[in-house]
Design a protein around this motif. Structure first.
Motif, PDB file in Angstrom:
ATOM      1  N   PRO A 285       0.820  -1.210   0.000  1.00 16.87           N
ATOM      2  CA  PRO A 285       0.000   0.000   0.000  1.00 16.87           C
ATOM      3  C   PRO A 285       0.854   1.260   0.000  1.00 16.87           C
ATOM      4  O   PRO A 285       1.850   1.327   0.726  1.00 16.87           O
ATOM      5  CB  PRO A 285      -0.803  -0.103   1.305  1.00 16.87           C
ATOM      6  CG  PRO A 285      -0.736  -1.530   1.709  1.00 16.87           C
ATOM      7  CD  PRO A 285       0.559  -2.057   1.170  1.00 16.87           C
TER       8      PRO A 285
ATOM      9  N   VAL B 178       0.991   4.394   1.373  1.00 15.01           N
ATOM     10  CA  VAL B 178       0.502   5.299   2.396  1.00 15.01           C
ATOM     11  C   VAL B 178       1.702   5.906   3.102  1.00 15.01           C
ATOM     12  O   VAL B 178       2.829   5.433   2.956  1.00 15.01           O
ATOM     13  CB  VAL B 178      -0.392   4.568   3.427  1.00 15.01           C
ATOM     14  CG1 VAL B 178      -1.592   3.935   2.748  1.00 15.01           C
ATOM     15  CG2 VAL B 178       0.399   3.506   4.188  1.00 15.01           C
TER      16      VAL B 178
ATOM     17  N   VAL C 213       3.338   6.975   6.740  1.00 14.20           N
ATOM     18  CA  VAL C 213       3.230   6.648   8.163  1.00 14.20           C
ATOM     19  C   VAL C 213       4.021   7.659   8.985  1.00 14.20           C
ATOM     20  O   VAL C 213       5.048   8.162   8.536  1.00 14.20           O
ATOM     21  CB  VAL C 213       3.779   5.220   8.398  1.00 14.20           C
ATOM     22  CG1 VAL C 213       3.854   4.899   9.887  1.00 14.20           C
ATOM     23  CG2 VAL C 213       2.900   4.207   7.685  1.00 14.20           C
TER      24      VAL C 213
ATOM     25  N   PRO D 266       5.212   2.296   4.797  1.00 18.16           N
ATOM     26  CA  PRO D 266       4.593   1.415   5.788  1.00 18.16           C
ATOM     27  C   PRO D 266       5.346   0.118   6.069  1.00 18.16           C
ATOM     28  O   PRO D 266       5.127  -0.481   7.106  1.00 18.16           O
ATOM     29  CB  PRO D 266       3.225   1.112   5.181  1.00 18.16           C
ATOM     30  CG  PRO D 266       3.402   1.296   3.720  1.00 18.16           C
ATOM     31  CD  PRO D 266       4.441   2.360   3.543  1.00 18.16           C
TER      32      PRO D 266
ATOM     33  N   ASP E 198       3.173  -1.604   9.103  1.00 18.64           N
ATOM     34  CA  ASP E 198       2.014  -0.968   9.734  1.00 18.64           C
ATOM     35  C   ASP E 198       0.730  -1.265   8.989  1.00 18.64           C
ATOM     36  O   ASP E 198      -0.320  -0.754   9.360  1.00 18.64           O
ATOM     37  CB  ASP E 198       2.227   0.549   9.792  1.00 18.64           C
ATOM     38  CG  ASP E 198       3.374   0.911  10.719  1.00 18.64           C
ATOM     39  OD1 ASP E 198       3.432   0.353  11.816  1.00 18.64           O
ATOM     40  OD2 ASP E 198       4.210   1.734  10.332  1.00 18.64           O
ATOM     41  N   VAL E 199       0.807  -2.031   7.925  1.00 16.41           N
ATOM     42  CA  VAL E 199      -0.378  -2.306   7.106  1.00 16.41           C
ATOM     43  C   VAL E 199      -0.413  -3.782   6.743  1.00 16.41           C
ATOM     44  O   VAL E 199       0.614  -4.437   6.647  1.00 16.41           O
ATOM     45  CB  VAL E 199      -0.349  -1.492   5.786  1.00 16.41           C
ATOM     46  CG1 VAL E 199      -0.529  -0.012   6.057  1.00 16.41           C
ATOM     47  CG2 VAL E 199       0.941  -1.754   5.028  1.00 16.41           C
TER      48      VAL E 199
END
Lengths: 244, 244, 244, 244, 244
Positions: free
Chosen positions: A53, A55, A57, A68, A85-86
């Motif tokens: 993903p 994203v 963080v 992530p 974290d994902v």
């Protein structure tokens, strides 16, 4: 463009990597996060692999922006941790798998993959080990026993172990009995003490995992729910019962 | 064919860009639209990037046809704004992300990315900042504080920040506490006053945002609804609670 | 293989093309069909573009087989019409758009794109115009006014106007207030009289459209239903209400 | 790899091919199967085209394995039949269409495409014909009349007729009034007697189709149900009612 | 990268392969597993073909990690078995099919494909055979009879038989009457005794399959349920009833 990127040269010598992707019971994630925190490990690299993903963080009281899925190093202990974290989508795992395992191979890193095995648990969660690429010797030198039943590891971690096997890369997968639906700090503790510690040649204090079990469960509930919704597709070990 | 196209050479010097894609609370869009209107900024370019909706936009009492994602310039203030009349699909964000961030890098533009953080709000919405590519210094020179909790920015803006980090491009992401389900002019005001003004070195009148809050909410309700339907996938900052 | 194919050289001089894809109120289709019928226009070419449905069309008492999206010419009036018997899927519009607009550009055709604007209508449906590629002059020479509100044109026609804008091709898009859910011959009449006639320099009798309105509605109900089921994705103009 | 493969050279001279893909009323399939059975036609080739289901077909009391879409020849009658045991997915029809029509073109085969037209039927089902590539002459030499209403042929057969038209290949499409939801041996009989016989220059006994109608309906019910579930997407002719 | 990989050269001479992918009644899987167990066959290779699930399989009391689709050899009996611990998605079967059948062709292996035919069963399940590539002779030398009804084999095994036919590879497909919804050790026994034994020139004890039928059913229930959920798409033979 897909690659594992290091901020600097690794200084660890023939390091062992603990893989911490979220899966059943969040066993791997809780164990990996605990190592990063306890040893105050240094963020040394990031995975910019297809299938992860995109994203951004951040951490409390820190303006640093991180991707992530990251690598942390404890050079003194020759230890690496893969922290995420994902969740990694299993349907996207293939690209990530080649990206990460290719890097492990080039860097001569010895990976410990972690999977939960959803079970009715007795007192202490059992921890079992399987190996690829000639790492059975390393496993035999510890008290980790082979699985008692046939089974398979699915999800992103299953794909990583499969890829290690396909490349004949020395690796171990640790399978810990776990609750399926809730974060399970006890299972993480068992895998740290019984599996990671002897295989990585480290000692690690784990009392906090038990004392703060309730707190950890609550903190991780949201991620665990995402995992549960992903259902059969997230990483878990599944027994294959019956004759073969 | 995918590219950012300018009508003319930029005259702004090392400009700052305010990104205004619709996301949680429409914080970024309301802030960006306010800058374009208040400073009567000039339409100088358009994004013809893969992944952006191919629709034709028009303005009242004007026969000009515009693409939906555009660049505006205030050369005196060295300011650019990225204005969008449509949501960007997160599943399509990857192509757009490379297209836009590649252009920012080539043109040496300093971007301010904007994300809402859905929260129970107290009186004044908090505004937090994180940085990539060495822009932490710029952030430290302002009163913007780092986030109080760990979290992650998802959606198209999360992908933009991720890409900036991957390219080590100097950029700041501003995170404003916001209502999740309704357009939130107050959160946009806070991000303009506390974050954009000091970082872009501009002064901007924002009384109208508060006075006309109800009007703005109604006007943007339709777009906000589209965002809400996109659910978790539209841009928002999400706390990651618990130890790491 | 994707291309616009002519049976013969066009004899019209710098022709104007009226685009008649089905959209909100079937405004464009009813207007285009009316021109083909009234002027007894000649079938001169077909669109074999990717993204168009591969079906075989036939006419009563005629063994000729035709593709579903065709070009008709009235050489004396320097007029072309794009007639379609099928809706164009918005998700497939991108390939069609490049195929058609590329052809318009190469052949120096001046296109009039048509879109309905679903509205509570007063007596006479309003007709508004926007322009690309310097065609604002042509629009200014008529009584067509710019839109009163901001808005956007979506669907296949929106993609065509967007592409014309991206290529800086001289084109006009006419936006007629229409009923959204039913075929609207009155809106088609308004766009023919107020927009197409002055812009194409033609005169066209439209009494039949009003006299036979009920008949037309019934005949087109099936296609209109297909459009309605496609929902927001079929071509329509949508107001963007509020400050910008 | 996608191609039509013959076991041997065709011995028929400028053969006519009867296409028998399953569609509305199974008109084409019933007619084609009847020809193969009645004339004891020889299996001479197979379609290994992309988009066709990869299944293995077998016949009673025979160990031969066949692909599902096959060519049969009656060399004396200069007749070919395309027989299919499976529906062709319309979304996959494009690759099949280019594969088959390209072969027809190279081999100078004259194809008769068959489509049902779901209708309230009177006594005898009407059979109508349309032509591509100059085959209107052949049609005019028979008693087959043009359609009474405008319409379109969709589904895999519609795509085949469209492709023949795009390549200007001489071909005829026969459209028979049929029941939509049940296998319709009467419609197949009408298309055999009124259309295929005169166009292919053959005589064919069809009494069995009427006598065994009930048996045929039952035997084909399963395939017809698959077709019905495919809904609007399977091959059928659809009236386009109203002025054009 | 997609390929069949052997640990060592095959020592079997012109071996026969028994394919054991899970399908209707798990007939093939139960028969294949029984051969591997009874003859204590050696794991000699693995399928790393696109379209196969990337999971890691393990056995009780063994730290060896295996991929899910593997080859086993009994060199003395010139026998190979393809064993699978996972269902193969029919939509992914195409890549696997080319990968495996290409290997069979290059290695001159004679494959026996296995499919269940869901039926009301009488006392002893019937076993029928069809052939490709000239293997009808081998079939004729046994007591296996051709199917009594027309039919088709779908799913991954149908694709394998189709591919063997397309390449004219000598192969036999055995079709055993089976219960559709439950693992059917009796059908597996019938296919072993009546089909595999004579075709592969082996003798195999099958009493255990009947004695332990209930145990096997239970052990395989989970896999059978996965198959059932896949519905019509998993491998099965389907009668085509009626005239052709």
């Amino acid at each position: 463009m897909a690659h594992v990127e290091l901020h600097a040269e690794l200084t660890a010598d023939e390091p062992t990597l603990v893989e911490g992707l979220p899966g059943a019971g969040l066993v791997g994630k809780i164990a990996a996060d605990h190592l990063v925190e306890t040893f105050d490990m240094e963020w040394v690299g990031s995975c910019f692999c297809d299938g992860l993903p995109k994203v951004a963080v951040y951490r409390p009281d820190d303006t640093t922006t991180m991707p992530p899925v990251r690598l942390y190093e404890d050079a003194d202990r020759d230890l690496l941790v893969l922290q995420s974290d994902v969740p990694v989508s299993p349907s996207q795992a293939s690209a990530f798998t080649e990206c990460l395992v290719g890097w492990l191979e080039r860097e001569a890193v010895f990976p410990l993959f972690l999977s939960g095995l959803p079970e009715e648990k007795s007192d202490v969660p059992g921890v079992y080990g399987i190996a690829t690429g000639g790492a059975a010797d390393r496993l035999a030198a510890t008290d980790v026993t082979p699985p008692r039943e046939a089974g398979l590891i699915s999800g992103p971690t299953g794909a990583l172990v499969h890829e290690a096997g396909a490349r004949d890369l020395a690796a171990v997968a640790l399978i810990a009995e776990t609750e399926a639906r809730f974060p399970d700090p006890e299972a993480a503790r068992a895998v740290l003490v019984d599996g990671i510690a002897p295989l990585a040649g480290i000692e690690v204090e784990t009392d906090a995992l038990v004392e703060r079990a309730e707190e950890i469960r609550e903190a991780r509930q949201r991620l665990a729910k995402q995992m549960e919704e992903a259902g059969d597709e997230s990483t878990e070990a599944t027994p294959i019962r019956g004759f073969q």
